[in-house]
Scaffold this motif. Sequence first.
Motif, PDB file in Angstrom:
ATOM      1  N   MET A  23     -11.043  11.668  12.037  1.00 32.53           N
ATOM      2  CA  MET A  23     -10.943  10.583  11.056  1.00 32.53           C
ATOM      3  C   MET A  23     -11.052   9.204  11.699  1.00 32.53           C
ATOM      4  O   MET A  23     -10.831   8.189  11.038  1.00 32.53           O
TER       5      MET A  23
ATOM      6  N   CYS B 262       0.848  -1.191   0.000  1.00 34.44           N
ATOM      7  CA  CYS B 262       0.000   0.000   0.000  1.00 34.44           C
ATOM      8  C   CYS B 262       0.882   1.240   0.000  1.00 34.44           C
ATOM      9  O   CYS B 262       1.928   1.291   0.653  1.00 34.44           O
TER      10      CYS B 262
ATOM     11  N   GLU C 194      -3.109   5.245   4.199  1.00 33.51           N
ATOM     12  CA  GLU C 194      -3.328   6.365   5.110  1.00 33.51           C
ATOM     13  C   GLU C 194      -3.559   5.875   6.532  1.00 33.51           C
ATOM     14  O   GLU C 194      -3.052   6.457   7.490  1.00 33.51           O
ATOM     15  N   ALA C 195      -4.315   4.798   6.685  1.00 32.82           N
ATOM     16  CA  ALA C 195      -4.548   4.251   8.016  1.00 32.82           C
ATOM     17  C   ALA C 195      -3.290   3.615   8.594  1.00 32.82           C
ATOM     18  O   ALA C 195      -3.012   3.720   9.791  1.00 32.82           O
TER      19      ALA C 195
ATOM     20  N   ARG D 136       0.405   5.733  -1.601  1.00 36.65           N
ATOM     21  CA  ARG D 136      -0.607   6.724  -1.977  1.00 36.65           C
ATOM     22  C   ARG D 136      -1.357   6.364  -3.259  1.00 36.65           C
ATOM     23  O   ARG D 136      -2.493   6.816  -3.461  1.00 36.65           O
TER      24      ARG D 136
ATOM     25  N   ARG E 286     -13.374   6.766   9.771  1.00 37.19           N
ATOM     26  CA  ARG E 286     -12.801   6.217   8.543  1.00 37.19           C
ATOM     27  C   ARG E 286     -11.698   5.206   8.861  1.00 37.19           C
ATOM     28  O   ARG E 286     -11.583   4.173   8.205  1.00 37.19           O
ATOM     29  N   PHE E 287     -10.905   5.507   9.878  1.00 37.00           N
ATOM     30  CA  PHE E 287      -9.881   4.576  10.334  1.00 37.00           C
ATOM     31  C   PHE E 287     -10.525   3.242  10.721  1.00 37.00           C
ATOM     32  O   PHE E 287     -10.052   2.160  10.343  1.00 37.00           O
TER      33      PHE E 287
ATOM     34  N   ASN F  77      -3.897   0.936  -2.983  1.00 39.55           N
ATOM     35  CA  ASN F  77      -4.602   0.795  -1.704  1.00 39.55           C
ATOM     36  C   ASN F  77      -4.417   2.042  -0.831  1.00 39.55           C
ATOM     37  O   ASN F  77      -3.935   1.972   0.308  1.00 39.55           O
TER      38      ASN F  77
ATOM     39  N   ASP G 227      -6.383   4.111   0.907  1.00 41.35           N
ATOM     40  CA  ASP G 227      -6.999   4.205   2.229  1.00 41.35           C
ATOM     41  C   ASP G 227      -6.251   3.345   3.247  1.00 41.35           C
ATOM     42  O   ASP G 227      -6.058   3.751   4.404  1.00 41.35           O
TER      43      ASP G 227
ATOM     44  N   TRP H 121      -4.166  10.309   9.929  1.00 41.32           N
ATOM     45  CA  TRP H 121      -5.496  10.212  10.529  1.00 41.32           C
ATOM     46  C   TRP H 121      -5.489  10.131  12.049  1.00 41.32           C
ATOM     47  O   TRP H 121      -6.224  10.837  12.714  1.00 41.32           O
TER      48      TRP H 121
ATOM     49  N   VAL I 137     -11.699   1.209   7.624  1.00 39.05           N
ATOM     50  CA  VAL I 137     -10.585   0.531   6.957  1.00 39.05           C
ATOM     51  C   VAL I 137     -10.131  -0.668   7.788  1.00 39.05           C
ATOM     52  O   VAL I 137      -9.814  -1.733   7.245  1.00 39.05           O
TER      53      VAL I 137
END
Length: 417
Positions: free
Chosen positions: A390, A143, A153-154, A145, A393-394, A148, A150, A331, A397
């Motif tokens: 966030m 993963c 970012e997590a 940018r 959203r975390f 994958n 998201d 996040w 995921v």
Amino acid sequence: MGWSNWSGSVSAPAAVARPQSDDELASLVSSARKVRAVGAGHSFMPLCESDELIVDIADLPGDIHIAADRLSARVPAGWSIRRLTAALWEEGLSLANQGDVNPQSLAGAMATGTHGTGATLGSLSTMARGFRLIGADGEARWCDRATNPDLFEAQRLSLGLFGIATEIDVAVVPAYHLAERIEKRRWAEVREAYDEWAGAQRHVEFWFFPHSDDVILKTLAPCDPCDPPPTTTDMDESAFRRVLDIAARFPFLTPWLQRAMMRTRFDGRRRGPAHNIFPSDRTLRFEEMEYEMPCRVGLEALDEVVGWIRRKRLPVTFPFEYRTVAADDIWMSPMNAGPVAAISMHQYAKMPWQRLFAEAEAIFRGAGGRPHWAKRHTLNRADVAALYPMAGRFGAVRRAADPSGKFLNPHLESLFA
């Protein structure tokens, strides 16, 4: 069998597996009902606690692969920061910043938002450019940018909830040298000038014994190339160890002991490669809480908590550590709302700390602080949702990556399940 953290305050009866290959790791993860990964055990919270399986990936084979532009390197996630920075140095490269200890694994340091000091420098998590993860199903996924995104970012500050990282693409900079200076200053002077110093110096921090009016100030500045320093630490801990052991037996002597100790002259200087100067030997066992709060209120919050300790003559034996960290966009990072002042509170491992930390935490929370995830705190699920926009959203995921909750333990369930 069994595992405990560095301070000895967290232990687990789980078997500790040290896989020797990616295939062995994948098999262990896919067949486990619950699993947690562990590094050097420098987390004070029960992040790695498990009564089933704990995995240590320090023995996985791997090499450093430098990108063609020399701006990043793909490295083994289980390597300690000590091993990684020494290997990068051989390639003419460095990390842009580090903390003052280096046994932690790179994966563990990034997973918890570990940081050094520097108003323009973010945590180690900000240096991540991509991850190779062994997921709950035992499959490997990359993963970043673009791939994958998201998950990436997590994963930047993951608390180990999305899989076990085996490789990390980390940002690097050309190798550099640092000059360290340690000196004693009056607290009144430091409180007046610290923000100005933080804006002018690449690295500045201080230690403040709460029963003394003096501060130990430390600065690091880039310097010309030079040989490694003759010592591996910024200060000798032998005298402090004797003071701590006396305070553990006679807590009421703590204020007097600190004032006597701070009559010592502090004037230390070292120069050398950056990866030799950032870390120092830390052999005294302690328990730690750290809160990050907006820079504008950091010194005021420290003054308030020190005032409370003095009024009650509380036996807080270690100094507070005060640092600055740049803002980021991660996040679950305490720095994602803006630059922060990081205030670390320690207590000798042989002495009670729970009640002291609980009362100090109320002061830090009242100043708008958010805790370092690996240091002592009492957040619950509602707190996480309130402090981190966030968080939802975390969590989404996390559920997609690990629907059965394989990487959760009771502590993490209380925060994120």
